[in-house]
Design an enzyme around this catalytic site. Structure first.
Site, PDB file in Angstrom:
ATOM      1  N   CYS A   1     182.922  45.021  26.849  1.00  0.00           N
ATOM      2  CA  CYS A   1     182.785  46.431  27.233  1.00  0.00           C
ATOM      3  C   CYS A   1     182.013  47.225  26.186  1.00  0.00           C
ATOM      4  O   CYS A   1     181.062  47.942  26.504  1.00  0.00           O
ATOM      5  CB  CYS A   1     184.170  47.038  27.449  1.00  0.00           C
TER       6      CYS A   1
ATOM      7  N   ARG B   1     170.786  37.304  48.007  1.00  0.00           N
ATOM      8  CA  ARG B   1     170.839  36.235  49.022  1.00  0.00           C
ATOM      9  C   ARG B   1     171.550  36.662  50.301  1.00  0.00           C
ATOM     10  O   ARG B   1     171.377  36.048  51.347  1.00  0.00           O
ATOM     11  CB  ARG B   1     171.536  35.008  48.434  1.00  0.00           C
TER      12      ARG B   1
ATOM     13  N   GLY C   1     176.771  36.732  38.478  1.00  0.00           N
ATOM     14  CA  GLY C   1     178.207  36.585  38.288  1.00  0.00           C
ATOM     15  C   GLY C   1     178.592  36.195  36.867  1.00  0.00           C
ATOM     16  O   GLY C   1     177.734  35.932  36.017  1.00  0.00           O
TER      17      GLY C   1
ATOM     18  N   ASP D   1     189.545  39.593  31.847  1.00  0.00           N
ATOM     19  CA  ASP D   1     188.618  38.822  32.681  1.00  0.00           C
ATOM     20  C   ASP D   1     188.881  37.317  32.644  1.00  0.00           C
ATOM     21  O   ASP D   1     188.515  36.608  33.582  1.00  0.00           O
ATOM     22  CB  ASP D   1     187.164  39.062  32.230  1.00  0.00           C
TER      23      ASP D   1
ATOM     24  N   ALA E   1     183.655  52.542  39.853  1.00  0.00           N
ATOM     25  CA  ALA E   1     182.338  53.112  40.150  1.00  0.00           C
ATOM     26  C   ALA E   1     181.259  52.109  39.806  1.00  0.00           C
ATOM     27  O   ALA E   1     181.369  51.371  38.833  1.00  0.00           O
ATOM     28  CB  ALA E   1     182.140  54.393  39.356  1.00  0.00           C
TER      29      ALA E   1
ATOM     30  N   HIS F   1     183.498  75.757  45.389  1.00  0.00           N
ATOM     31  CA  HIS F   1     182.177  76.035  45.949  1.00  0.00           C
ATOM     32  C   HIS F   1     181.241  76.629  44.903  1.00  0.00           C
ATOM     33  O   HIS F   1     181.690  77.448  44.108  1.00  0.00           O
ATOM     34  CB  HIS F   1     182.343  77.018  47.119  1.00  0.00           C
TER      35      HIS F   1
HETATM   36  P1  NDP Z   1     179.354  39.980  40.941  1.00  0.00           P
HETATM   37  O1  NDP Z   1     180.242  38.862  41.250  1.00  0.00           O
HETATM   38  O2  NDP Z   1     179.745  41.374  41.286  1.00  0.00           O
HETATM   39  O3  NDP Z   1     177.928  39.717  41.601  1.00  0.00           O
HETATM   40  C1  NDP Z   1     177.264  38.498  41.488  1.00  0.00           C
HETATM   41  C2  NDP Z   1     176.091  38.537  42.445  1.00  0.00           C
HETATM   42  O4  NDP Z   1     175.297  37.385  42.265  1.00  0.00           O
HETATM   43  C3  NDP Z   1     176.523  38.562  43.896  1.00  0.00           C
HETATM   44  O5  NDP Z   1     175.649  39.411  44.594  1.00  0.00           O
HETATM   45  C4  NDP Z   1     176.361  37.108  44.322  1.00  0.00           C
HETATM   46  O6  NDP Z   1     176.070  36.955  45.685  1.00  0.00           O
HETATM   47  C5  NDP Z   1     175.150  36.716  43.508  1.00  0.00           C
HETATM   48  N1  NDP Z   1     175.078  35.282  43.237  1.00  0.00           N
HETATM   49  C6  NDP Z   1     176.043  34.470  42.750  1.00  0.00           C
HETATM   50  N2  NDP Z   1     175.587  33.216  42.603  1.00  0.00           N
HETATM   51  C7  NDP Z   1     174.303  33.227  43.011  1.00  0.00           C
HETATM   52  C8  NDP Z   1     173.284  32.246  43.104  1.00  0.00           C
HETATM   53  N3  NDP Z   1     173.513  30.978  42.771  1.00  0.00           N
HETATM   54  N4  NDP Z   1     172.076  32.614  43.573  1.00  0.00           N
HETATM   55  C9  NDP Z   1     171.849  33.893  43.926  1.00  0.00           C
HETATM   56  N5  NDP Z   1     172.755  34.869  43.859  1.00  0.00           N
HETATM   57  C10 NDP Z   1     173.976  34.544  43.406  1.00  0.00           C
HETATM   58  O7  NDP Z   1     179.044  39.810  39.399  1.00  0.00           O
HETATM   59  P2  NDP Z   1     178.406  40.752  38.338  1.00  0.00           P
HETATM   60  O8  NDP Z   1     177.875  39.798  37.340  1.00  0.00           O
HETATM   61  O9  NDP Z   1     177.494  41.767  38.913  1.00  0.00           O
HETATM   62  O10 NDP Z   1     179.651  41.515  37.752  1.00  0.00           O
HETATM   63  C11 NDP Z   1     180.797  40.792  37.299  1.00  0.00           C
HETATM   64  C12 NDP Z   1     182.000  41.675  37.313  1.00  0.00           C
HETATM   65  O11 NDP Z   1     181.917  42.566  36.220  1.00  0.00           O
HETATM   66  C13 NDP Z   1     182.138  42.563  38.541  1.00  0.00           C
HETATM   67  O12 NDP Z   1     182.777  41.920  39.587  1.00  0.00           O
HETATM   68  C14 NDP Z   1     182.926  43.702  38.016  1.00  0.00           C
HETATM   69  O13 NDP Z   1     184.282  43.394  38.138  1.00  0.00           O
HETATM   70  C15 NDP Z   1     182.522  43.785  36.560  1.00  0.00           C
HETATM   71  N6  NDP Z   1     181.593  44.896  36.329  1.00  0.00           N
HETATM   72  C16 NDP Z   1     181.998  46.164  36.572  1.00  0.00           C
HETATM   73  C17 NDP Z   1     181.142  47.220  36.373  1.00  0.00           C
HETATM   74  C18 NDP Z   1     181.600  48.596  36.673  1.00  0.00           C
HETATM   75  O14 NDP Z   1     182.801  48.803  36.770  1.00  0.00           O
HETATM   76  N7  NDP Z   1     180.706  49.547  36.834  1.00  0.00           N
HETATM   77  C19 NDP Z   1     179.783  47.026  35.890  1.00  0.00           C
HETATM   78  C20 NDP Z   1     179.449  45.645  35.678  1.00  0.00           C
HETATM   79  C21 NDP Z   1     180.332  44.633  35.886  1.00  0.00           C
HETATM   80  P3  NDP Z   1     177.231  36.958  46.827  1.00  0.00           P
HETATM   81  O15 NDP Z   1     177.596  38.394  47.048  1.00  0.00           O
HETATM   82  O16 NDP Z   1     176.565  36.347  47.993  1.00  0.00           O
HETATM   83  O17 NDP Z   1     178.345  36.132  46.272  1.00  0.00           O
END
Ligand code: NDP
Length: 487
Positions: free
Chosen positions: A42, A199, A297, A338, A376, A470
């Protein structure tokens, strides 16, 4: 048996540090090991530097707006090295704050990797071995690249973005989650040509359909070249000296590069030659980008820690399996944040850490509450959300949908087409507001407050009897009289 510590925490991120400090305040003797910088994802490579980059990137639109409001200003140039230097000193300062908080709480810290030797023993990479009555694993997670794509190592991950030597001219972002969408907006705001491949059929899977639809529309309107149902099938580094590589950087230029030229590019595994990255996508397109970011991810940091050998159960995605009190299969070992892959958000890890201390050091078994967590996405505009999406709610019970979308006063005056969205998902049986979804500048700030009402079980009638503030955008949340549909 006498232990060196009452509690030994592995991981100095938000969750681990909070648990260590609160346990120490209860009189526990606490040690904490962190192999990287104190503050964790973080503070060092996540929420904090990301949000500062959001601020930096949002000034670009401000120049035009200021002129519309009568200010005599020129568009400015963004200096990445200047910003990065300031950012790094701010992170140094915050790391110092974390260290001094631990010191003043009498938590003994170790700047090295730690692994379990047995349920009560931790081996430190500096050669020491310590024993503890309780061990708390709070090692977080890390970004991963797709494992089925050759040369994926040529791409960046989010950790790399805060230390870039220079900003790329063109960037391909792969993914449609929080990190992909936030960085698409940040980089676009900083003047980088951004292409995004997702995707699936729509970005931000799991969020309310109308809300994510508007975010996607606004991202495109602001210049992000978003491709849905698209992924990378092949990638490689083009030779920096090659004519095609030098002339065909960026998505538009790449579109213009002939197949012959593209095939002539020499592909290398060596990421160090500084040439653009060549990408072939599932739609058959071949393009060049200065950089590719994999926001595909994150996985829990649970490997090579002696966990399974000590009897700790690890799940399919590498997560440490815990019960509702964050206790693993080994009674002396707990895990939060995490690394447990429950709800991967900083404030949740902190709550889990505090619940752990209540349970273990205050004789008050407390399970962290994972229900109705507001969150958010810091896209531009932001998406704030709490509770059920329309799609989730209508599968559970009959609901009324209240929703409005409009051009907010501030940007409309400046001639911008930006739209915002305010949406309530309401139970037809109980009148309870089951979900609230906001797409707007500062939606993160708004949803924090709406989250209190939803968590308290507010009904639509409670929203209606609250007088509007407002003129604001969020006043629409208390002035939507009739549902736009029932579902
Ligand atoms: P996410 O799991 O949210 O997103 C991963 C993305 O990558 C998805 O769109 C997924 O697609 C795609 N993906 C996964 N594998 C592949 C692949 N092999 N090829 C192509 N696309 C792929 O992960 P993030 O890394 O964005 O974030 C991780 C976590 O961190 C979040 O879930 C959240 O909890 C936290 N976070 C929170 C924030 C906030 O509160 N503002 C900011 C940043 C992170 P699909 O949807 O099809 O699985």
């Amino acid at each position: 048996m006498a232990f060196d510590y009452d509690l030994f925490v592995i991981g100095g991120g938000s969750g681990g540090v909070r648990a260590a400090r609160v346990a120490a305040a209860e009189g526990a003797k606490v040690g904490l090991a962190e192999e990287s910088r104190m503050g964790g994802t973080c503070v060092i490579r996540g929420c904090v530097p990301k949000k500062l980059m959001v601020f930096a990137s949002s000034y670009r639109e401000g120049f035009g707006d200021a002129r519309a409001y009568g200010w005599d200003v020129e568009d400015g140039n963004f200096h990445w090295p200047k910003f990065r230097g300031h950012l790094q000193s701010e992170l140094d300062r915050l790391e110092g704050v974390y260290r001094s908080l631990l010191r003043s709480s009498s938590v003994e810290t170790f700047d090295c990797r730690a692994r379990l030797s047995d349920p009560n023993t931790v081996a430190l990479a500096d050669g020491k071995t310590v024993t503890a009555k309780h061990i708390l694993i709070a090692t977080g997670g890390r970004p991963v690249r797709p494992n089925n794509l050759g040369n994926a190592g040529l791409g960046l991950v989010s950790d790399d973005l805060f230390n870039l030597e220079k900003l790329p001219k063109s960037l391909l972002i792969v993914g449609g989650g929080y990190i992909a969408c936030e960085f698409a907006c940040i980089m676009n705001g900083l003047g980088v040509e951004v292409t995004q491949f997702y995707r699936g059929a729509q970005i931000l899977r799991g969020f309310d359909d109308e809300a994510r639809g508007l975010v996607a529309e606004m991202m495109r309107a602001k210049g992000i070249d978003l491709h849905l149902g698209t992924n990378i099938v092949q990638m490689g580094r083009a030779d920096a000296d090659h004519t095609v590589a030098n002339t065909a950087t960026g998505s538009d230029a790449a579109m213009g590069a002939s197949m012959q030229e593209v095939q002539a590019v020499r592909l290398e595994d060596d990421a160090s030659n500084g040439g653009p990255v060549w990408v072939k996508s599932t739609n058959g397109r071949e393009s060049f980008y200065d950089d590719v970011l994999f926001a595909t991810g994150r996985i829990p940091n649970s490997s090579d820690m002696g966990l399974e050998e000590a009897g700790v159960e690890i799940g399919r995605r590498g997560e440490i399996v815990v019960d509702k009190y964050s206790q693993t299969k080994v009674p002396s070992v707990y895990a939060i944040g995490d690394v447990t892959n429950r709800v991967n958000l900083t404030p949740v890890a902190i709550r889990e850490g505090m619940a752990f201390v209540e349970t273990v050091f205050k004789d008050n078994p407390t399970a962290p509450d994972h229900d109705l967590i507001p969150s958010a996405v810091f896209t531009q505009p932001e998406l704030g959300t709490v509770g059920l999406t329309e799609e989730e709610a209508r599968d559970i019970e009959p609901v009324d949908i209240y929703c409005t979308s409009f051009r907010p006063m501030q940007s409309a005056f400046a001639g911008r087409e930006d739209r915002v969205l305010m949406k309530l998902v309401v139970s037809r049986d109980t009148d309870r507001v089951l979900g609230c979804h906001i797409v707007a500048p500062q939606a993160g700030e708004m949803i924090q407050l709406a989250g209190i009402a939803v968590k308290m079980g507010a009904t639509k009638q409670d929203f209606d009897r609250t007088v509007a503030v407002h003129p604001t955008m969020s006043e629409e949340l208390v002035t939507m009289k009739a549902p736009i549909r029932s579902a």
